[in-house]
Design a protein around this motif. Structure first.
Motif, PDB file in Angstrom:
ATOM      1  N   ARG A 212       0.800  -1.228   0.000  1.00 42.67           N
ATOM      2  CA  ARG A 212       0.000   0.000   0.000  1.00 42.67           C
ATOM      3  C   ARG A 212       0.837   1.284   0.000  1.00 42.67           C
ATOM      4  N   PRO A 213       1.781   1.476   0.911  1.00 39.25           N
ATOM      5  CA  PRO A 213       2.537   2.739   0.918  1.00 39.25           C
ATOM      6  C   PRO A 213       3.371   2.953  -0.348  1.00 39.25           C
ATOM      7  N   PHE A 214       3.880   1.864  -0.923  1.00 37.90           N
ATOM      8  CA  PHE A 214       4.675   1.987  -2.147  1.00 37.90           C
ATOM      9  C   PHE A 214       3.790   2.382  -3.337  1.00 37.90           C
ATOM     10  N   ILE A 215       2.602   1.802  -3.387  1.00 43.43           N
ATOM     11  CA  ILE A 215       1.683   2.138  -4.471  1.00 43.43           C
ATOM     12  C   ILE A 215       1.216   3.592  -4.340  1.00 43.43           C
ATOM     13  N   LEU A 216       0.905   4.010  -3.100  1.00 41.90           N
ATOM     14  CA  LEU A 216       0.494   5.395  -2.883  1.00 41.90           C
ATOM     15  C   LEU A 216       1.611   6.377  -3.239  1.00 41.90           C
ATOM     16  N   GLN A 217       2.828   6.039  -2.844  1.00 39.45           N
ATOM     17  CA  GLN A 217       3.961   6.913  -3.143  1.00 39.45           C
ATOM     18  C   GLN A 217       4.173   7.039  -4.648  1.00 39.45           C
ATOM     19  N   ASN A 218       4.077   5.918  -5.349  1.00 37.28           N
ATOM     20  CA  ASN A 218       4.301   5.955  -6.789  1.00 37.28           C
ATOM     21  C   ASN A 218       3.108   6.556  -7.542  1.00 37.28           C
ATOM     22  N   PHE A 219       1.919   6.471  -6.941  1.00 39.70           N
ATOM     23  CA  PHE A 219       0.783   7.207  -7.499  1.00 39.70           C
ATOM     24  C   PHE A 219       1.076   8.709  -7.462  1.00 39.70           C
ATOM     25  N   LYS A 220       1.595   9.173  -6.344  1.00 43.25           N
ATOM     26  CA  LYS A 220       1.954  10.588  -6.219  1.00 43.25           C
ATOM     27  C   LYS A 220       3.049  10.971  -7.205  1.00 43.25           C
TER      28      LYS A 220
END
Length: 286
Positions: free
Chosen positions: A205-213
């Motif tokens: 989750r945090p990696f996907i959110l970071q890369n979404f940003k």
């Protein structure tokens, strides 16, 4: 120290992704503009339908009205014999009537074709249809110019499409590698989280959110740079706005945003899963 390293890595990913998306946007803009330019050129292709001398003005105007209802007609314009004579007087500087004793020119209807009919095969069929009219003497148009325009447009569009496809693949590879490298530096952290019982979804989750940003902000920055460059270009060449409609620019901007977000999220998802599948010892040998 490690936090500062991660921060530098993140910033480098932002900058690199922005540059890649900007390059992809420029290529996409060239491809879209080429298509818009071809439509603009084709919309200026016109047929000159020459009328017989015995045709009355009422008959010609009726023909013009009927022609405007045809699917292939964008617009039409009636040019009377007197208008042609006046134009020739201005061009030649003399009056043909003084030498001949009569007006030698015929009236005509100028028909501008719709974009999809501006090709040799369609025009040939249209010419046959128009010549069936009893008041039509001949149909003239620049055959060689139309063939040359369509041939060049096909070649340019084909080359740009190939370059766009190649650049898309290269961009996918470059951005994917950037994302994987940023996650690679945290592979031991991923393994530790897995050992303490964290689920894969929780870890991802945090990696996907970071890369979404990263994808979102990189897309915004790339669009901002592209918009700034276009603004400067329009200031120098205002006429270029006619071949760059707002809807096409919006389409390119949306494509840049979508491409950046999708590739960053997808690569993050695949990279995290790859490291989670690996054993602790394997992490030292990659």
């Amino acid at each position: 120290m490690s936090k500062s390293i991660f921060k530098v890595q993140t910033i480098s990913v932002y900058i690199s992704t922005t540059m890649v998306l900007l390059l992809l946007g420029v290529m996409g803009l060239l491809f879209v503009t080429a298509g818009s330019l071809s439509r603009h050129i084709k919309q200026n292709i016109a047929l000159s339908v020459i009328m017989k001398n015995e045709a009355s003005e009422a008959e010609i105007l009726k023909f013009k009205k009927e022609a405007e209802k045809k699917a292939y007609v964008e617009k039409s314009r009636y040019i009377s014999r007197e208008q042609v004579l006046e134009e020739q007087r201005k061009e030649l500087g003399t009056d043909p009537v003084e030498f001949l004793g009569y007006n030698p020119y015929e009236a005509s209807v100028e028909i501008t074709l719709k974009n999809e009919y501006a090709n040799s095969s369609s025009i040939a069929q249209i010419e046959k249809e128009l010549l069936k009219k009893s008041i039509v003497s001949e149909v003239t148009y620049q055959r060689e110019l139309i063939d040359t325009i369509n041939s060049n447009i096909r070649k340019i569009s084909g080359v740009l499409l190939i370059f766009l496809a190649m650049l898309t693949i290269i961009s996918w590879s470059l951005i994917g590698n950037l994302v994987r490298l940023s996650i690679y530096s945290k592979r031991f952290l991923l393994h530790t989280m897995k050992l303490v019982g964290a689920t894969w979804g929780f870890i991802r989750r945090p990696f996907i959110l970071q890369n979404f940003k990263i994808g979102l902000l990189s897309g915004i920055m790339a669009n901002a740079l592209l918009a700034g460059a276009l603004y400067l270009l329009w200031q120098k060449e205002p006429g270029i706005a006619t071949i760059m409609p707002i809807e096409h620019l919006a389409m390119v901007a949306a494509g840049i945003m979508a491409f950046g977000i999708v590739i960053c999220i997808l690569c993050a998802y695949l990279s995290v899963n790859k490291f989670l599948r690996m054993g602790g010892n394997d992490l030292y040998f990659i």
